[in-house]
Design an enzyme around this catalytic site. Structure first.
Site: not given
Length: 148
Positions: A84-86, A77
């Site tokens: 950041i994939c959040l 992620n």
């Protein structure tokens, strides 16, 4: 509005810092922070110190901060640019969230990656199909880039 809120968050962070994280402004610019995240003990990132930059938008907290890793990290992620994939940094952002909560969410992402919503599909595939190789590679990168 934004600078007042950022100042309050800074005071709260200094008073009650989240476990294994610290953050504060870079020089005099309240809208540009640097944070440090210690690799969680129960993860392949254990022992690493990860630098993260935080940029607050002028309309914070109505828009999420831009948060990115400066330290290279092998994770499904987090891509090579440090993005950041959040969800809470994107569509799930809410003005009720704080930098402290964001840092804790990033820590838990290090412990529990989300391979079903990957930013780096190859790493997600490795995580799902060869966990031992994923953990060895993540540990290797942590030693190489986050323990200097």
């Amino acid at each position: 509005m934004a600078s007042k809120r950022i100042l309050k968050e800074l005071k709260d962070l200094q008073k009650d810092p989240p476990t294994s994280c610290s953050a504060g402004p870079v020089a005099e610019d309240m809208f540009h922070w640097q944070a440090t995240i210690m690799g969680p003990a129960e993860s392949p990132y254990s022992g690493g110190v990860f630098l993260v930059t935080i940029h607050f938008p002028p309309d914070y907290p109505f828009k999420p901060p831009k948060v990115a890793f400066r330290t290279k990290v092998f994770h499904p992620n987090i891509n090579s640019n440090g993005s950041i994939c959040l969800d809470i940094l994107k569509e799930q952002w809410s003005p009720a969230l704080t930098i402290s909560k964001v840092l804790l969410s990033i820590c838990s992402l290090l412990t529990d990656p989300n391979p079903d919503d990957p930013l780096v599909p190859e790493i997600a595939h490795m995580y799902k199909t060869d966990r031992a190789k994923y953990e060895a590679t993540a540990r290797n990168w942590t030693q190489k880039y986050a323990m200097g």
